[in-house]
Motif scaffolding. Structure first.
Motif, PDB file in Angstrom:
ATOM      1  N   PRO A  77      22.954 -83.304  21.451  1.00  0.00           N
ATOM      2  CA  PRO A  77      21.755 -83.691  22.202  1.00  0.00           C
ATOM      3  C   PRO A  77      22.025 -84.548  23.431  1.00  0.00           C
ATOM      4  O   PRO A  77      21.092 -85.174  23.941  1.00  0.00           O
ATOM      5  N   TYR A 133      14.866 -81.487  13.881  1.00  0.00           N
ATOM      6  CA  TYR A 133      14.818 -80.429  14.886  1.00  0.00           C
ATOM      7  C   TYR A 133      15.318 -79.123  14.293  1.00  0.00           C
ATOM      8  O   TYR A 133      15.986 -79.086  13.252  1.00  0.00           O
ATOM      9  N   PHE A 135      17.430 -75.925  16.154  1.00  0.00           N
ATOM     10  CA  PHE A 135      18.043 -75.400  17.376  1.00  0.00           C
ATOM     11  C   PHE A 135      18.409 -73.948  17.096  1.00  0.00           C
ATOM     12  O   PHE A 135      19.286 -73.664  16.287  1.00  0.00           O
ATOM     13  N   SER A 151      18.493 -70.659  24.336  1.00  0.00           N
ATOM     14  CA  SER A 151      18.354 -71.749  23.384  1.00  0.00           C
ATOM     15  C   SER A 151      16.887 -72.119  23.221  1.00  0.00           C
ATOM     16  O   SER A 151      16.151 -72.199  24.209  1.00  0.00           O
ATOM     17  N   ILE A 153      14.820 -75.170  21.191  1.00  0.00           N
ATOM     18  CA  ILE A 153      14.919 -76.405  20.422  1.00  0.00           C
ATOM     19  C   ILE A 153      13.508 -76.899  20.133  1.00  0.00           C
ATOM     20  O   ILE A 153      12.699 -77.069  21.049  1.00  0.00           O
ATOM     21  N   GLU A 289       8.341 -77.174  21.659  1.00  0.00           N
ATOM     22  CA  GLU A 289       9.608 -76.448  21.761  1.00  0.00           C
ATOM     23  C   GLU A 289      10.033 -76.351  23.217  1.00  0.00           C
ATOM     24  O   GLU A 289       9.206 -76.180  24.111  1.00  0.00           O
TER      25      GLU A 289
END
Length: 333
Positions: A77, A133, A135, A151, A153, A289
């Protein structure tokens, strides 16, 4: 009679270096990519001639907990070194799982070579970064050999608290000779110079060339950047969404010798140009998100300044002459 492509193995799970699990993506024309579940790390991307397009260090260590040097590490992160978190965060040295029930990504029916991976916080990770979270990463090899990383997240916390992070696709491109490479698309932009305590400057050159160590974060960058390799007559085109910044890094000779898992001369054959979000962190409230996408492709080219999208020039040349040029030398002075 069944189409031969129906029997083609687009996705294969197998063992890589030191027995680590990896996924091999293949396209019928011959391009391929390899993704290790350790770090969700793309370590290979080859065109239909079998040429390797990504750089991996000659001294890369494929052994946890060390991150793999080269390819496309995922920085999350955080990018860089801040606070108690390790350099570039922990996503690149965690074991990811294959995501068997991903939420719907935008799908292209022609893309059959892809893998979905997922990372969730472990108990140990929660001690150093106490946030919930998910991912999700999709790595796709397109029919034309393009490589796409998407991606997603999401903040899955139930405590009502937001969290913030920075992010980068730390892409190492394989180049013939760093002194023969130039980057276009970042001219006149502001950058933070990590070699000068992140002082802010404005790029003055008509393109970026390399004569010494470079470590810059360009801010508010365009969605498309080109990396021109004069010797190989090849241009990488990097397209990005949701990632406003771009890192340009090469350690050069002195720094390379100080990096244990990088060969002394490796710097000559690598260049990092990274789609990133660094200057301003991303903040997600519970349920929110974020999505960040990078697409890499290559086109034939020559050393032509200002030629940001050589494919457009090739197309225009072909329509004018009725034939496609054998290389960009046909239209470069």
């Amino acid at each position: 009679m069944a189409d031969a492509a129906d029997d083609f193995k687009y996705v294969e799970l197998c063992k890589g270096i030191n027995g680590l699990d990896k996924v091999v993506l293949r396209e019928v024309r011959g391009s391929s990519a390899e993704v290790y579940l350790y770090g969700a790390h793309v370590t290979s991307w080859k065109n239909d001639h079998g040429d390797e397009l990504l750089f991996v260090s000659s001294k890369a260590i494929f052994k946890p907990p060390k991150a793999i040097r080269g390819g496309i590490p995922i920085c999350f992160p955080q990018f860089g070194s801040h606070g108690t978190l390790e350099q570039h965060g922990f996503a690149r040295n965690r074991f990811w799982n294959i995501d068997t029930s991903p939420p719907p990504f935008p799908t292209n029916t022609t893309n059959r070579a892809f893998v979905d991976l997922i990372l969730k916080p472990s108990d140990e990770d929660s001690k150093i970064w106490p946030h919930s979270y998910e991912f999700r990463l999709r790595v796709t090899l397109g029919p034309g050999g393009d490589l796409m990383l998407t991606s997603r997240i999401r903040n899955t916390g139930l405590d009502g608290k937001p969290f913030s992070f920075t992010f980068a696709y730390h892409t190492y491109f394989s180049v013939s000779d760093i002194s023969e490479v130039r980057v276009e698309g970042l001219e006149t932009l502001d950058y933070l110079d990590n070699l000068k305590a992140r002082e802010r400057f404005t790029e003055q050159g008509d393109s970026i060339t390399f004569e010494s160590e470079m470590d810059k974060v360009y801010v508010s960058t365009p969605t498309k950047i080109a990396i021109l390799d004069h010797e190989k007559k090849r241009t990488f085109v990097l397209r990005k969404d949701g990632l406003p910044d771009a890192v340009v890094w090469n350690p050069w000779d002195k720094k390379a010798k100080s990096i244990p898992d990088l060969g002394d001369d490796d710097y000559k054959h690598m260049l990092c140009v990274e789609a990133a979000c660094i200057e301003k962190s991303i903040t997600l409230k519970p349920g929110e998100e974020w999505k960040g996408r990078q697409e890499l492709s290559t086109v034939p080219s020559s050393y032509c300044s200002g030629q940001l999208d050589p494919s457009k020039v090739l197309e225009a040349y072909g329509s004018l002459t009725g034939r496609g040029p054998s290389s960009a030398k046909d239209f470069c002075p």
